[in-house]
Design an enzyme around this catalytic site. Sequence first.
Site, PDB file in Angstrom:
ATOM      1  N   ASN A   1      -2.116   7.180  -2.304  1.00 19.14           N
ATOM      2  CA  ASN A   1      -3.216   6.756  -1.522  1.00 19.14           C
ATOM      3  C   ASN A   1      -3.925   5.598  -2.175  1.00 19.14           C
ATOM      4  O   ASN A   1      -5.242   5.380  -2.092  1.00 19.14           O
ATOM      5  CB  ASN A   1      -4.274   7.854  -1.542  1.00 19.14           C
ATOM      6  CG  ASN A   1      -5.108   8.038  -0.668  1.00 19.14           C
ATOM      7  OD1 ASN A   1      -4.940   7.229   0.661  1.00 19.14           O
ATOM      8  ND2 ASN A   1      -6.222   8.379  -0.774  1.00 19.14           N
ATOM      9  N   ASN A   2      -3.262   4.618  -2.327  1.00 21.74           N
ATOM     10  CA  ASN A   2      -3.953   3.518  -2.968  1.00 21.74           C
ATOM     11  C   ASN A   2      -2.764   2.217  -3.086  1.00 21.74           C
ATOM     12  O   ASN A   2      -1.695   2.230  -2.602  1.00 21.74           O
ATOM     13  CB  ASN A   2      -4.392   3.426  -4.426  1.00 21.74           C
ATOM     14  CG  ASN A   2      -5.580   2.701  -4.915  1.00 21.74           C
ATOM     15  OD1 ASN A   2      -5.844   1.694  -4.323  1.00 21.74           O
ATOM     16  ND2 ASN A   2      -6.274   3.232  -5.861  1.00 21.74           N
TER      17      ASN A   2
ATOM     18  N   HIS B   1       0.890  -1.079   0.029  1.00 23.44           N
ATOM     19  CA  HIS B   1       0.137   0.067   0.024  1.00 23.44           C
ATOM     20  C   HIS B   1       0.845   1.324  -0.003  1.00 23.44           C
ATOM     21  O   HIS B   1       1.640   1.305   0.916  1.00 23.44           O
ATOM     22  CB  HIS B   1      -0.926   0.048   1.028  1.00 23.44           C
ATOM     23  CG  HIS B   1      -1.990   1.115   1.255  1.00 23.44           C
ATOM     24  ND1 HIS B   1      -3.249   0.956   0.790  1.00 23.44           N
ATOM     25  CD2 HIS B   1      -1.742   2.341   1.468  1.00 23.44           C
ATOM     26  CE1 HIS B   1      -3.647   2.268   0.844  1.00 23.44           C
ATOM     27  NE2 HIS B   1      -3.039   3.130   1.483  1.00 23.44           N
ATOM     28  N   CYS B   2       0.515   2.098  -0.842  1.00 23.39           N
ATOM     29  CA  CYS B   2       1.499   3.341  -0.986  1.00 23.39           C
ATOM     30  C   CYS B   2       0.742   4.563  -0.790  1.00 23.39           C
ATOM     31  O   CYS B   2      -0.179   4.752  -1.368  1.00 23.39           O
ATOM     32  CB  CYS B   2       2.010   3.381  -2.543  1.00 23.39           C
ATOM     33  SG  CYS B   2       2.941   4.953  -2.958  1.00 23.39           S
ATOM     34  N   PRO B   3       1.251   5.102   0.470  1.00 20.20           N
ATOM     35  CA  PRO B   3       0.695   6.385   0.713  1.00 20.20           C
ATOM     36  C   PRO B   3       0.771   7.564  -0.222  1.00 20.20           C
ATOM     37  O   PRO B   3      -0.124   8.604  -0.230  1.00 20.20           O
ATOM     38  CB  PRO B   3       1.587   6.667   1.996  1.00 20.20           C
ATOM     39  CG  PRO B   3       2.798   6.149   1.798  1.00 20.20           C
ATOM     40  CD  PRO B   3       2.496   4.823   1.243  1.00 20.20           C
TER      41      PRO B   3
END
Length: 353
Positions: free
Chosen positions: A74-75, A69-71
């Site tokens: 945001n996905n 999950h990549c901040p």
Amino acid sequence: MLLNWTVMILYNYFSAMFVGPGYVPLGWTPEKSQDCMYLQYCKVCQSYKAPRSHHCRKCNRCVMKMDHHCPWINNCCGYQNHASFTLFLLLAPLGCIHASFIFIMTMYTQLYNRISFGWSSVKIDMSAAKRDPRPIIPFGLSAFAASLFALGLALGTTIAVGMLFIIQMKVILTNKTSIESWIEEKAKDRIQYYQTGETFIFPYDMGSKWKNFRQVFTWSGIPEGDGLDWPVRDGCHQYSLTIEQLKQKADKRVRSVRYRAVEDYSGVCCPVTKGVKTFFTTPCTEEPRIALSKGDLILATRGLKHWMYGEKILISAADGGIRERGWFPRKCVEKYQCDSETDQPVDGEKKSK
């Protein structure tokens, strides 16, 4: 050229953000009912986890071929947007390298035309160039400071994002994800710990870097497959990885140790009242913390020197009921002496060679 870099970078960035990784349909089950025994069941999505899928706490869905999950987008990075995300990691450093070259050449030429060499000193006149005509864009002290700041930003982005690109390409060329690389490491550790003599073969590595590359990058931009069924190498079948995950899950239960909370813990990330060492050694991870009340029972599965990770057994939950998982300070708990598993080591998640 700079506009071209900008368009390509933003296109892949927003594609990774808005296209998304693809989610396992709610209520999904395999076509053959007997295959359910090889899969984990997700209570949140009320469906079985398809091969290579994992549940994301942030997205609150089971993600197909989840990498992480990549901040920043945001996905999650997964099946549908893995190519766009990786292209963004490639194009951003290339654009920054181009910009860095322009900044360096601009500052070099402008400063060179403003330097005066004397017998005992070197002077720089930032008011105007001495030999060249006045530039279209005035280059004064503020422009020099802005260019220097932009150069540092571009070089920092090149190094940071470039390293992420290298990491992503390593897993792509072996047809893995970051999570699957960790599962493979734990499989080797489990086999070594119990001396079972097994040999774990990662089932989705096609044996060729080009074939693995083509699993993610295609001319159409649409990845191969449907995100639920995957081609496997000879000697493996569709559920080789999920069977290994079930073995690791069972192994984690065996190695877990039951603890009882002796102090209250509010669940804050960096607790001030639990000691200086606990405050400064808080785990650098997105995994949650769990609040504890005196008397709570926790099933610990792994730990650090001053922190532990485990599942809080809710009093109202029946056997196999819901448990809250997260980190908590080690000083807030003690071994539950009435438990039969107290002989197991808490930090036995890995065994050294």
